[in-house]
Design a protein around this motif. Structure first.
Motif, PDB file in Angstrom:
ATOM      1  N   SER A  13       0.831  -1.208   0.000  1.00 56.26           N
ATOM      2  CA  SER A  13       0.000   0.000   0.000  1.00 56.26           C
ATOM      3  C   SER A  13       0.863   1.254   0.000  1.00 56.26           C
ATOM      4  CB  SER A  13      -0.921   0.019   1.216  1.00 56.26           C
ATOM      5  OG  SER A  13      -1.828  -1.036   1.156  1.00 56.26           O
ATOM      6  N   ALA A  17       1.013   4.204  -2.759  1.00 58.17           N
ATOM      7  CA  ALA A  17       0.858   5.607  -2.362  1.00 58.17           C
ATOM      8  C   ALA A  17       1.983   6.459  -2.928  1.00 58.17           C
ATOM      9  CB  ALA A  17       0.810   5.733  -0.842  1.00 58.17           C
ATOM     10  N   LEU A  39      -8.896   8.693  -6.507  1.00 60.59           N
ATOM     11  CA  LEU A  39      -8.643   7.264  -6.655  1.00 60.59           C
ATOM     12  C   LEU A  39      -9.515   6.653  -7.748  1.00 60.59           C
ATOM     13  CD1 LEU A  39      -7.271   4.683  -5.656  1.00 60.59           C
ATOM     14  CD2 LEU A  39      -9.090   4.481  -3.957  1.00 60.59           C
ATOM     15  N   TRP A  72     -17.359   8.198  -1.599  1.00 57.40           N
ATOM     16  CA  TRP A  72     -16.478   9.099  -0.855  1.00 57.40           C
ATOM     17  C   TRP A  72     -15.026   8.660  -0.987  1.00 57.40           C
ATOM     18  CZ3 TRP A  72     -13.443   8.146   3.547  1.00 57.40           C
ATOM     19  CH2 TRP A  72     -12.864   9.281   4.113  1.00 57.40           C
ATOM     20  N   LEU A  73     -14.771   7.358  -0.880  1.00 60.28           N
ATOM     21  CA  LEU A  73     -13.410   6.841  -0.965  1.00 60.28           C
ATOM     22  C   LEU A  73     -12.828   7.025  -2.364  1.00 60.28           C
ATOM     23  CD1 LEU A  73     -11.913   5.434   1.366  1.00 60.28           C
ATOM     24  CD2 LEU A  73     -12.277   3.309   0.148  1.00 60.28           C
ATOM     25  N   ALA A  76     -11.619  10.615  -3.054  1.00 56.07           N
ATOM     26  CA  ALA A  76     -10.457  11.075  -2.292  1.00 56.07           C
ATOM     27  C   ALA A  76      -9.187  10.858  -3.125  1.00 56.07           C
ATOM     28  CB  ALA A  76     -10.362  10.309  -0.981  1.00 56.07           C
ATOM     29  N   GLY A  78      -5.903   9.403  -4.396  1.00 53.60           N
ATOM     30  CA  GLY A  78      -5.427   8.026  -4.282  1.00 53.60           C
ATOM     31  C   GLY A  78      -4.195   7.871  -3.415  1.00 53.60           C
ATOM     32  N   VAL A  81      -5.320   7.960   0.207  1.00 51.07           N
ATOM     33  CA  VAL A  81      -6.066   6.749   0.574  1.00 51.07           C
ATOM     34  C   VAL A  81      -5.105   5.592   0.837  1.00 51.07           C
ATOM     35  CG1 VAL A  81      -7.682   4.996  -0.273  1.00 51.07           C
ATOM     36  CG2 VAL A  81      -8.165   7.403  -0.639  1.00 51.07           C
ATOM     37  N   LEU A  85      -4.199   3.724   4.390  1.00 47.59           N
ATOM     38  CA  LEU A  85      -4.345   2.265   4.440  1.00 47.59           C
ATOM     39  C   LEU A  85      -3.046   1.606   4.893  1.00 47.59           C
ATOM     40  CD1 LEU A  85      -6.124  -0.225   3.883  1.00 47.59           C
ATOM     41  CD2 LEU A  85      -5.231  -0.179   1.543  1.00 47.59           C
TER      42      LEU A  85
END
Length: 105
Positions: A13, A17, A39, A72-73, A76, A78, A81, A85
């Protein structure tokens, strides 16, 4: 073993990112303004079929989940997020330090 899996997922993750952050930084420099790609837009560019199939599956079983959480996710940035995570997965897989197990310590 489970902690290893969570730390591995956290590393993956974090790598995602960083990749998304570099892409956003490159776009920001090229456009001379801050660009944060959502995202959902990144996912749609990479693989629109999987995004559509996920949407159909989630809307079929839990329509409220798609409307509230997933939208919503996906709107946002990416990089943020995946960074959050990664932090959560690392916190779950973190091994606490032991103190006072031996009399000599």
């Amino acid at each position: 073993m489970i902690r290893f899996v969570f730390r591995l997922l956290a590393t993956i993750s974090l790598a995602l990112a960083v990749i998304l952050a570099v892409l956003d930084a490159t776009r920001s420099v090229a456009m001379s303004r801050l660009v944060l790609t959502p995202l959902g837009e990144s996912w749609k560019t990479l693989s629109p079929a999987t995004l559509d199939s996920l949407r159909a599956m989630v809307e079929g079983r839990w329509p409220l989940l798609w409307d509230i959480v997933a939208v919503w996710l996906l709107s946002a940035p990416g990089a943020i997020v995946f960074a959050v995570l990664a932090l959560l997965l690392y916190a779950i897989g973190h091994r606490p330090e032991r103190h006072g197990d031996f009399a000599a310590e």
